[in-house]
Design a protein around this motif. Sequence first.
Motif, PDB file in Angstrom:
ATOM      1  N   THR B  45      57.120  16.758  26.110  1.00 55.34           N
ATOM      2  CA  THR B  45      56.095  16.562  25.073  1.00 55.34           C
ATOM      3  C   THR B  45      55.762  15.083  24.917  1.00 55.34           C
ATOM      4  O   THR B  45      54.602  14.704  24.756  1.00 55.34           O
ATOM      5  CB  THR B  45      56.594  17.151  23.738  1.00 55.34           C
ATOM      6  OG1 THR B  45      56.819  18.545  23.932  1.00 55.34           O
ATOM      7  CG2 THR B  45      55.592  16.949  22.633  1.00 55.34           C
ATOM      8  N   ASP B 154      50.656  21.906  26.021  1.00 51.55           N
ATOM      9  CA  ASP B 154      52.095  21.828  25.748  1.00 51.55           C
ATOM     10  C   ASP B 154      52.628  23.228  25.455  1.00 51.55           C
ATOM     11  O   ASP B 154      52.381  23.779  24.383  1.00 51.55           O
ATOM     12  CB  ASP B 154      52.344  20.899  24.560  1.00 51.55           C
ATOM     13  CG  ASP B 154      53.810  20.527  24.455  1.00 51.55           C
ATOM     14  OD1 ASP B 154      54.624  21.084  25.209  1.00 51.55           O
ATOM     15  OD2 ASP B 154      54.131  19.664  23.613  1.00 51.55           O
ATOM     16  N   GLU B 155      53.349  23.790  26.411  1.00 46.32           N
ATOM     17  CA  GLU B 155      53.880  25.149  26.303  1.00 46.32           C
ATOM     18  C   GLU B 155      52.855  26.127  25.732  1.00 46.32           C
ATOM     19  O   GLU B 155      53.090  26.752  24.698  1.00 46.32           O
ATOM     20  CB  GLU B 155      55.152  25.152  25.439  1.00 46.32           C
ATOM     21  CG  GLU B 155      56.089  24.038  25.866  1.00 46.32           C
ATOM     22  CD  GLU B 155      57.557  24.361  25.631  1.00 46.32           C
ATOM     23  OE1 GLU B 155      57.890  25.557  25.547  1.00 46.32           O
ATOM     24  OE2 GLU B 155      58.346  23.417  25.539  1.00 46.32           O
TER      25      GLU B 155
HETATM   26 MG   LIG Z   1      58.277  19.907  23.826  1.00 43.27          MG
END
Ligand SMILES: [Mg+2]
Lengths: 482, 207
Positions: B45, B154-155
Amino acid sequence: MNSLQRALRSVIRKPIKSILLLLVMITVCLFLLCGMACRNANVQTQDTTRQAIGAGLRLDANEKNRSKRLTECSQKIGEGQEGSYGGVHQEKLETAYGTQWLVWCDNSFDCLQISDIEKLAVVPGISDYNISTCITAVNPVGFDRIEDPDMDQTNDMGGVVLIGNRKMELDSNVLSGNVTLKDGRMVTEKDQDVCVISEQLADQDHLVVGDKIGFNDYHDPEHSQVHEATIIGIYQTEQLMSPLMAGDTFRSENIIFTDLRFPEKAEGSKNNPCYEHAYFQVGDVDDYDAVKAAVSTADIEWERYDLIDRNGNMSTMSSNFNDLEKISTLLILITFAAGFIMLFLIFVFWTKNRNYEIGILLSLGYKKRNVLGQLFAEAFITALLAFVISFTLAPAASSVAADYLVSAQAEQAELEKNINADKVTYSTVQSEQTVVGVEVDITKEMFLICGAGMVILTAVSIGTAGIGILKKNPKDILSELV
Amino acid sequence: MILEAKNVSYFYKAQKDKLILENVNYGFEPGKMYALLGPSGSGKTTLLSLLAGLDIPTKGEILYDGNPITARDLTEHRKHHISLVFQSYNLIDYLTVVENVKLGGQKTPEPILDKMGIGKEFWKRNVLQLSGGQQQRVAIARALASDANVLLADEPTGNLDEATAWDVIDLLKRIAHEEGKCVIVVTHSKELAGSVDIAIRMDQLGK
Ligand SMILES: [Mg+2]
Ligand SMILES: Nc1ncnc2c1ncn2[C@@H]1O[C@H](COP(=O)(O)OP(=O)(O)O)[C@@H](O)[C@H]1O
């Protein structure tokens, strides 16, 4: 989509979060308006000791304002200082008992402002006007005053009193019908060095119309200059006029009516008159209320005066009514302070709660000021709504508030009077005032001031709360979300 | 090369002794889909935020088209060069589907939504009335509404069931291959990482 469009949608579609804000803002608005309205309220009192007669209006000095000005002047001179300011004189006296301070006022301090009187005299509907001087004690020269043979005269100044009038037929004693002419005529504004004496005085001293009598300063009867006045009339009274103070100087029979500028000369203070009352005659009695309204909106320094109408009702500016002005000012200040704290907390809560939204907008490349602008816009939309609601409620709310404050103040004053009853002696009779009503008016200026106040309050509190956002970088805001 | 990390090191101001990223050098090309793979806490991240211009590296720099992104305002980089999709917290809840997409950029939302498989009946709805997969597709639609050439996610499948997750990954792949965008996805699923063009393991990036 710009910040205003987003703000509108946020307020409309998620109204619950704005309700607390709205309620607080309405409260703040109402308190501000009430505070301002009470500051400028007109307190109507019925004065049992002063009676206004005839279709006219009387202008008197306001007692509270007089003592306020007295305090201000002596502060200007300075505590423990000798000196003079604005007609107030402070003197040090070394006596056998130690140092004593003498504070006295000359005529210029107590005199009604002639410029104010002249402004009221030209208000449409006023047909004529009169000015009366203070009751002025002087020494009689070349005639004897009326004395009570049984009275001890050691404490009396041995004088007579003069009342100067611009137009004697409008003097309150004449208007009430108590004083009437027995011989000759009354004083008019064209007269100079004339007087009208009582029938008792005329009888005792064998004075007739056309005779001249003299007066001078009773402080120094031996040396001070004597001023002569020609007798142009002799009056009689229905009932003796009530004396201002004890002693034969002030007794009814020794009251002499003169032209307006004579008393100041006789007491040795030429060009320093003491005008105590002004009376304005209303030409057409049917227009009385309209003329009264026009007079009371004239641009004069109203704080200095009471306006007394034909029913003896007095209008007094709230600032002169006990501590009403102070209390209202305090109310405004407290509202501002409390309003700021509450709004600040709400906004802090807001920005915290909306971190995610702020984070998303920042990550989409919106500038911080754009995001903050949306919060401002939302707050202002709510403030506008609060403002509109308060407007409709303000007149009712402020009159309730004013009634409450005035009655609380009146009670307080009554209480103090009872406590101080045996501690304070008054040189003159204090007027007895009973409150008969309060008139509050919410003016355009008040709305403007309140609006500006709300804008500033909102901007400052949201600005303070928004500093948190400005200081953080977007990553910090986003990482707080997880 | 469209986006490049050059000698990037990073530590959080709260923990100055702990280098999260150390001397990372990597270049991303357009038309390809990348996966950043690594266990939780490995700095995925963090790297993505640096690439997105949400924060600046402690050392080194991020280049876009060969120019450091700090040369101009970072908000310019976020607005015009990249678009972002998160695991959750993606949409603004007082805006409709269409309005949310409009936030992303100038492009007309409806055709993009069509392409993302969001039917007309959902367009005027509040976003909270959509399923998780639909919400994520609206978020991707929003990312596509801008003229940005890089899509950072992000994911994006972290909150979705498997079938939906594969749908989203396919969608992202199509965006990379058909529209020529550079798509960088953070994930800790080796399976997902295996299906992209280039998988980068965080532990190979330096540190
Ligand atoms: Mg993360
Ligand atoms: N705001 C922050 N302040 C301090 N440390 C942080 C912060 N965000 C993340 N970290 C730390 O940095 C490391 C990497 O985090 P992150 O980039 O979120 O990893 P990943 O996304 O791979 O799970 C972790 O050890 C985490 O504890």
